[in-house]
Design a protein around this motif. Structure first.
Motif, PDB file in Angstrom:
ATOM      1  N   LEU A 119       0.839  -1.009   0.118  1.00  0.00           N
ATOM      2  CA  LEU A 119      -0.004  -0.007  -0.043  1.00  0.00           C
ATOM      3  C   LEU A 119       0.863   1.348   0.087  1.00  0.00           C
ATOM      4  N   LEU A 120       1.899   1.371   0.759  1.00  0.00           N
ATOM      5  CA  LEU A 120       2.593   2.383   0.749  1.00  0.00           C
ATOM      6  C   LEU A 120       3.618   2.855  -0.333  1.00  0.00           C
ATOM      7  N   ARG A 121       3.841   1.748  -1.070  1.00  0.00           N
ATOM      8  CA  ARG A 121       4.508   1.988  -2.383  1.00  0.00           C
ATOM      9  C   ARG A 121       3.832   2.874  -3.426  1.00  0.00           C
ATOM     10  N   THR A 122       2.489   3.163  -3.269  1.00  0.00           N
ATOM     11  CA  THR A 122       1.597   4.159  -3.693  1.00  0.00           C
ATOM     12  C   THR A 122       1.815   5.733  -3.492  1.00  0.00           C
ATOM     13  N   VAL A 123       2.511   5.553  -2.321  1.00  0.00           N
ATOM     14  CA  VAL A 123       2.719   7.145  -1.650  1.00  0.00           C
ATOM     15  C   VAL A 123       4.127   7.439  -2.150  1.00  0.00           C
ATOM     16  N   ALA A 124       4.217   8.490  -2.687  1.00  0.00           N
ATOM     17  CA  ALA A 124       5.595   9.276  -2.992  1.00  0.00           C
ATOM     18  C   ALA A 124       6.628   9.050  -1.747  1.00  0.00           C
ATOM     19  N   ALA A 125       6.351   9.508  -0.778  1.00  0.00           N
ATOM     20  CA  ALA A 125       7.293   9.352   0.374  1.00  0.00           C
ATOM     21  C   ALA A 125       7.808   8.157   0.886  1.00  0.00           C
ATOM     22  N   ALA A 126       7.141   7.007   0.425  1.00  0.00           N
ATOM     23  CA  ALA A 126       7.369   5.883   0.807  1.00  0.00           C
ATOM     24  C   ALA A 126       7.588   4.485  -0.242  1.00  0.00           C
ATOM     25  N   ARG A 127       7.699   5.346  -1.434  1.00  0.00           N
ATOM     26  CA  ARG A 127       7.611   4.104  -2.400  1.00  0.00           C
ATOM     27  C   ARG A 127       9.067   3.476  -2.427  1.00  0.00           C
ATOM     28  N   HIS A 128      10.140   3.753  -1.873  1.00  0.00           N
ATOM     29  CA  HIS A 128      10.988   2.780  -1.674  1.00  0.00           C
ATOM     30  C   HIS A 128      11.033   1.842  -0.493  1.00  0.00           C
ATOM     31  N   ILE A 129      10.130   1.875   0.325  1.00  0.00           N
ATOM     32  CA  ILE A 129       9.810   1.022   1.189  1.00  0.00           C
ATOM     33  C   ILE A 129       9.913  -0.474   0.972  1.00  0.00           C
ATOM     34  N   PRO A 130      10.960  -1.312   1.952  1.00  0.00           N
ATOM     35  CA  PRO A 130      11.144  -2.694   1.361  1.00  0.00           C
ATOM     36  C   PRO A 130       9.795  -3.396   1.541  1.00  0.00           C
ATOM     37  N   VAL A 131       9.822  -4.442   0.799  1.00  0.00           N
ATOM     38  CA  VAL A 131       8.657  -5.588   1.002  1.00  0.00           C
ATOM     39  C   VAL A 131       9.212  -6.561   2.191  1.00  0.00           C
ATOM     40  N   SER A 132       8.413  -6.524   3.239  1.00  0.00           N
ATOM     41  CA  SER A 132       8.974  -7.256   4.490  1.00  0.00           C
ATOM     42  C   SER A 132       7.875  -7.697   5.024  1.00  0.00           C
ATOM     43  N   VAL A 133       8.042  -8.802   5.967  1.00  0.00           N
ATOM     44  CA  VAL A 133       6.966  -9.540   6.736  1.00  0.00           C
ATOM     45  C   VAL A 133       7.556 -10.031   7.932  1.00  0.00           C
ATOM     46  N   GLU A 134       6.676 -10.379   8.906  1.00  0.00           N
ATOM     47  CA  GLU A 134       7.080 -11.185  10.027  1.00  0.00           C
ATOM     48  C   GLU A 134       6.453 -12.468   9.633  1.00  0.00           C
ATOM     49  N   TRP A 135       7.200 -13.393   9.593  1.00  0.00           N
ATOM     50  CA  TRP A 135       6.624 -14.894   9.292  1.00  0.00           C
ATOM     51  C   TRP A 135       6.555 -15.753  10.543  1.00  0.00           C
ATOM     52  N   SER A 136       5.329 -16.156  10.800  1.00  0.00           N
ATOM     53  CA  SER A 136       5.322 -17.043  11.979  1.00  0.00           C
ATOM     54  C   SER A 136       5.320 -18.486  11.557  1.00  0.00           C
ATOM     55  N   VAL A 137       6.372 -19.033  12.103  1.00  0.00           N
ATOM     56  CA  VAL A 137       6.932 -20.173  11.618  1.00  0.00           C
ATOM     57  C   VAL A 137       6.625 -21.485  12.632  1.00  0.00           C
ATOM     58  N   PRO A 138       5.750 -22.200  12.232  1.00  0.00           N
ATOM     59  CA  PRO A 138       5.381 -23.410  13.367  1.00  0.00           C
ATOM     60  C   PRO A 138       6.480 -24.331  13.431  1.00  0.00           C
ATOM     61  N   PHE A 139       6.845 -24.697  14.514  1.00  0.00           N
ATOM     62  CA  PHE A 139       8.130 -25.636  14.668  1.00  0.00           C
ATOM     63  C   PHE A 139       7.865 -26.606  15.899  1.00  0.00           C
ATOM     64  N   GLY A 140       8.231 -27.985  15.623  1.00  0.00           N
ATOM     65  CA  GLY A 140       8.135 -28.992  16.599  1.00  0.00           C
ATOM     66  C   GLY A 140       6.853 -29.118  17.276  1.00  0.00           C
ATOM     67  N   ASP A 141       5.667 -28.910  16.359  1.00  0.00           N
ATOM     68  CA  ASP A 141       4.301 -29.098  16.842  1.00  0.00           C
ATOM     69  C   ASP A 141       3.704 -28.488  18.060  1.00  0.00           C
ATOM     70  N   ASP A 142       4.672 -27.612  18.827  1.00  0.00           N
ATOM     71  CA  ASP A 142       4.144 -26.930  20.012  1.00  0.00           C
ATOM     72  C   ASP A 142       4.727 -25.398  20.453  1.00  0.00           C
ATOM     73  N   GLN A 143       5.422 -25.209  19.282  1.00  0.00           N
ATOM     74  CA  GLN A 143       6.203 -23.748  19.182  1.00  0.00           C
ATOM     75  C   GLN A 143       6.071 -23.196  17.955  1.00  0.00           C
ATOM     76  N   SER A 144       6.229 -21.771  17.816  1.00  0.00           N
ATOM     77  CA  SER A 144       6.478 -21.085  16.954  1.00  0.00           C
ATOM     78  C   SER A 144       7.362 -20.056  16.763  1.00  0.00           C
ATOM     79  N   PHE A 145       8.192 -19.842  15.900  1.00  0.00           N
ATOM     80  CA  PHE A 145       9.435 -18.732  15.975  1.00  0.00           C
ATOM     81  C   PHE A 145       8.765 -17.841  14.709  1.00  0.00           C
ATOM     82  N   HIS A 146       9.138 -16.455  15.150  1.00  0.00           N
ATOM     83  CA  HIS A 146       8.991 -15.242  14.266  1.00  0.00           C
ATOM     84  C   HIS A 146      10.192 -14.938  13.559  1.00  0.00           C
ATOM     85  N   LEU A 147      10.327 -15.035  12.338  1.00  0.00           N
ATOM     86  CA  LEU A 147      11.266 -14.546  11.422  1.00  0.00           C
ATOM     87  C   LEU A 147      11.023 -13.183  10.542  1.00  0.00           C
ATOM     88  N   GLY A 148      11.830 -12.335  10.852  1.00  0.00           N
ATOM     89  CA  GLY A 148      11.822 -10.873  10.008  1.00  0.00           C
ATOM     90  C   GLY A 148      12.401 -11.451   8.595  1.00  0.00           C
TER      91      GLY A 148
END
Length: 391
Positions: A119-148
């Motif tokens: 959405l921000l890439r349509t705004v001139a001041a923020a058009r160079h913002i990186p495409v990033s996400v916090e990915w919630s990664v299930p691991f070991g059946d009972d835990q989740s790790f967050h990766l940027g």
């Protein structure tokens, strides 16, 4: 070698070293959230099972919802969203950095979606913002790790989100390693292990350590840095620092902002673009983390402030996101996700829930708020900080 590394890897605290940013041209804000982020409410179910006093209260609420309104409470699929729009979040983070006399680079990482940067890439001041996400990664059946996952190629960002979604639906340790290897092979992508010491699913310290060790044994080579989290406490960040030293890994900032307080730490850099910053971290091994003055505030007090931000009403916000219950979502009787404000039988939250919200808001009133801040003082932490200033 140690002296060279110390020059490349630094931790500073603005309240102790206000001149720390002078040799740099750029400030980098990593890991913060917007109203596009879906924050799970399943922790409420865990609290109910962990704390005996809460069980009868939550059971009564669940029974009332089921019997009176034919809507079973579903903690797993319900969620809330932070109050700030992508533009407001971008501006908040940028302004803090500009006040230091630096050029801002901002990477917003909502949970499991890239809507904010797109959405921000349509705004001139923020058009160079990186495409990033916090990915919630299930691991070991009972835990989740967050990766940027920062700076995905814009042309394949949507495809990567599909990959993450498919993995979450059907986790596999072998498949996870394949995905991380493919991300690592992209030269301009930055992979950060967010708050690695946080036991997100409350499985216990020993079991969490087992999961963490297993994850790192298999995938540690694809992690470009470990995060010092601006919304976690001193002791947890010290543990992350010890982990980084033990594994000879780089430390990096990550504010994890959900409310109206800007990120409590940033990275200092001389990069002229986010891709340049990625190269500083990945290929030059450079990272200078600067903790901002808000991190010196008592941790519990800051968590309270963030909570208050999430349950406040904002009259000047866009229609549909002004009230707290317009930012909380739950399935209706047919399983369709709807704002809680549309599910209340009389058009407003039940009296008991309103009372709870008002009681929490009362903690933000000045006299009581000041008292809590004093009671939660962590002044002893400030002199100790995270230990040595080398990261």
């Amino acid at each position: 070698m140690a002296d060279v590394q110390a020059g490349l890897r630094r931790i500073s605290y603005q309240w102790k070293a206000p001149e720390a940013s002078i040799p740099y041209t750029t400030g980098v804000s990593l890991h913060s959230h917007t109203n596009q982020s879906r924050e799970t409410l399943d922790f409420l179910a865990k609290l109910g099972s962990e704390y005996r006093l809460l069980r009868p209260v939550m059971a009564a609420v669940e029974r009332r919802s089921r019997e009176r309104h034919q809507i079973p409470v579903n903690y797993e699929t319900s969620y809330w969203t932070p109050p700030l729009t992508p533009r407001l979040a971008f501006d908040l983070e940028s302004i803090q950095i500009v006040k230091l006399g630096l050029m801002p680079l901002v990477s917003l990482t909502d949970h499991d979606n890239i809507q904010a940067p797109m959405l921000l890439r349509t705004v001139a001041a923020a058009r160079h913002i990186p495409v990033s996400v916090e990915w919630s990664v299930p691991f070991g059946d009972d835990q989740s790790f967050h990766l940027g996952i920062h700076n995905l190629p814009s042309e394949t960002g949507a495809a990567w989100m599909k990959v993450f979604e498919e993995f979450t639906a059907q986790p596999s340790e072998a498949r996870l390693t394949e995905i991380l290897a493919a991300l690592d092979a992209l030269p301009n992508v930055l992979i950060v292990f967010n708050h690695p010491m946080w036991d997100l699913y409350m499985i216990g310290e020993a079991k969490h350590k087992q999961r963490l060790d297993a994850f790192m044994a298999r995938n540690g080579r694809f992690m470009h840095a470990l995060e010092l989290n601006g919304l976690r406490g001193w002791e947890e960040n010290r543990a992350v620092k010890r982990m980084a030293q033990r594994m000879d890994m780089l430390l990096i900032s990550g504010g994890d902002r959900h409310g109206l307080e800007p990120n409590a730490n940033i990275n200092l850099s001389n990069a002229t673009s986010f891709t340049d910053f990625v190269h500083e971290v990945r290929y030059e091994g450079r990272s200078h983390v600067l903790f901002m003055p808000q991190y010196a505030e008592p941790w519990k007090h800051r968590l309270l402030a963030s909570t208050l931000d999430s349950i406040r009403d904002y009259a000047d916000f866009p229609q549909g996101s002004q009230r707290w219950d317009e930012r909380v979502f739950h399935p209706d009787a047919d399983g369709n996700m709807r704002p809680a404000s549309e599910l209340w039988p009389k058009g407003k939250a039940p009296v008991y829930l309103q009372a709870v919200i008002e009681a929490v808001r009362l903690l933000g009133a000045k006299p009581l708020n000041r008292s809590l801040r004093m009671a939660w003082s962590e002044s002893h932490e400030l002199s100790f900080a995270l230990g040595e200033e080398t990261a």
